[in-house]
Design an enzyme around this catalytic site. Structure first.
Site, mmCIF file in Angstrom:
data_model
loop_
_atom_site.group_PDB
_atom_site.id
_atom_site.type_symbol
_atom_site.label_atom_id
_atom_site.label_comp_id
_atom_site.label_asym_id
_atom_site.label_seq_id
_atom_site.Cartn_x
_atom_site.Cartn_y
_atom_site.Cartn_z
ATOM 1 N N THR A 78 -7.480 23.140 -38.455
ATOM 2 C CA THR A 78 -7.421 24.676 -38.779
ATOM 3 C C THR A 78 -7.733 24.770 -40.431
ATOM 4 O OG1 THR A 78 -5.633 24.924 -37.135
ATOM 5 C CG2 THR A 78 -5.843 26.543 -39.446
ATOM 6 N N GLU B 107 1.202 22.439 -33.301
ATOM 7 C CA GLU B 107 2.863 21.910 -33.777
ATOM 8 C C GLU B 107 3.833 21.601 -32.734
ATOM 9 O OE1 GLU B 107 1.532 21.600 -36.302
ATOM 10 O OE2 GLU B 107 0.348 23.541 -37.263
#
Lengths: 87, 379
Positions: free
Chosen positions: B157, B359
């Site tokens: 990201t 995550e």
């Protein structure tokens, strides 16, 4: 103090892993139930409970293998704080 | 704001106005173009949102974690791609703050706080999932004058725009973390496009081809303790994603309430149908419950309590799955309009699905949370 520190550390580990028996000088990593998640919890527990910050040079596996070694780490941090080596 | 100067303390009302006026109206366009404009990056810096938890001397305001979570919720309400950039940047910045040397802090923190330099978290590899956290593919070999890094990372990201990469690599003493300038010789960044959700988060695949680093590139302790560095960063990322998921629920609720208040069917407004009201009620309850779980995780972080680790897992598990349900319901409520580009709910639906994967996937969370439950029963 050392005995109290050991008691606190042992209680924390025992609460996390009920049913596991270990002595204060037994290598908890060799018992196979410690992962990175628990290692993080252990570091945070020691820092919060004993009001210290573990510096990088002390964050070694050798310092966390047993309850005795962790208590010695806490002792070293307390002595460093008293001597003014850390704030 | 210039590097090293103290940011103004951001308040939630200001952030909400920023989201309403400068983020949410453009989120669909950013998704289509797969990019967040550089000006938005600058505005986030002006608002002091890149590293507000840092101390003043590093360019932050010493913000508490509960407030940080509320801000990431607010940004997530407007655009999950912007929130994703904040998430990974926060993970890198907090790692440098907690584990970096004084020299690393001086070099990187002011620029990270101002947002002039973006951070990217490089763990997942093409052949090794982030859930496994095995980093056998990327290696860092110690040499007399530093390290030589080889390998590849994927799904990074912010990788297209990052100035500094936090790279996890296998060393002789185990996994270790390195700070790598993105423009370093041997670093190749390739955009990853046409992703399902958070399409504007500027994902990248990054190759490291004999990247020569100085000894000061190592951040935090090597080997076993690097797992603590990684876990700490992922915990913060998980907290940010959980908070951002609350924002998605809010956006789904806002869109659904507005739509059903003006859309007519069967001779009346959609809002008067019991099935619609049930979905709206579920969204309200999910929003409130997820926000409370995030607040508890944040409170424990502020207290330095190790219970925050599990509280954050629970918050992320609940918030991300609730966001996926809320976004799905929002699309359903909008009918065919929900499948098109004229309403934001299709984007929310795509973004929410990503929240269940990043995550810590939902399945990893179920393993971890259930483990804790069995330990509690055994006590």
């Amino acid at each position: 103090m050392a005995q109290d520190v050991r008691d606190d550390i042992r209680s924390f580990i025992a609460a996390k892993f009920p049913g596991m028996s270990f002595t204060d000088d037994e290598d908890i990593f060799a018992l196979g139930f410690v992962n990175s998640l628990f290692a993080m919890e252990l570091v945070m527990f020691i820092e919060k409970t004993f009001g210290t910050k573990i510096p990088n040079e002390e964050l070694r596996l050798e310092n966390f293998r047993t309850v005795v070694l962790m208590a010695e780490l806490v002792q070293r941090r307390a002595e460093a704080a008293e001597s003014g080596a850390v704030t | 704001m210039t590097a090293g100067t103290r940011a103004a303390i951001p308040d939630l009302a200001t952030i909400a106005r920023f989201v309403d006026e400068e983020v949410a109206p453009y989120a669909d366009e950013w998704e289509r173009t797969e990019k967040i404009p550089a000006e938005v990056q600058g505005r986030l810096g002006e608002l002091g949102l890149w590293g507000p938890f840092l101390p003043a001397e590093s360019g932050g305001t010493g913000m508490d974690m509960v407030t940080l979570g509320r801000i990431h919720e607010e940004i997530g309400r407007g655009c999950s791609s912007v929130r994703s950039l904040l998430t990974v940047h926060t993970m890198v910045t907090a790692t440098v703050q907690r584990w970096g040397s004084a020299e690393q802090g001086e070099r990187w923190l002011p620029a990270l706080a101002a947002g002039g330099t973006l951070g990217a978290f490089c763990l997942t590899e093409p052949e090794f999932s982030g859930s496994d956290a095995t980093v056998a593919g990327t290696t860092a070999v110690a040499e007399s004058d530093g390290w030589v890094l080889n390998g590849a990372k994927k799904w990074i990201t912010g990788g297209q725009r990052a100035g500094v990469l936090l790279v996890f690599a296998e060393t002789e003493s185990g996994m270790s973390a390195f700070l790598v300038p993105a423009d370093h010789p041997g670093v190749r960044v390739s955009p990853v496009s046409r992703v399902l959700g958070t399409a504007a988060s500027m994902l990248a695949a990054i190759e490291f081809d004999h990247v020569r680093l100085g000894p000061d590139a190592l951040v935090g302790p090597p080997g076993w303790a690097a797992g603590t560095v990684m876990t700490g960063a992922l915990d913060l990322g998980r907290y940010s994603v959980a908070s951002g998921s609350v924002g998605i629920i809010r956006a789904a609720l806002d869109a659904s309430a507005a739509y059903t208040s003006q859309r007519r069917a069967g001779g009346g407004l959609l809002r008067d149908q019991p099935q619609i009201r049930a979905k709206i009620s579920e969204m309200v309850t999910a929003r409130n419950a997820a926000r409370l779980l995030c607040a508890e995780a944040g409170r424990l972080k502020d207290a330095g309590d190790p219970a925050t680790i599990m509280a954050t897992w629970v918050a992320k598990y609940f918030a991300s799955t609730a966001a996926a349900r809320a976004a799905s319901d929002a699309v359903q409520i909008h009918g065919a309009n929900g499948c098109g580009p004229d309403y934001p709910v299709a984007r929310l639906y795509r973004d929410a699905k990503v929240m269940e994967i990043i995550e810590g996937s939902t399945q990893i969370q179920e393993l971890t949370i259930a483990d804790e439950a069995y330990r509690e029963v055994a006590r």
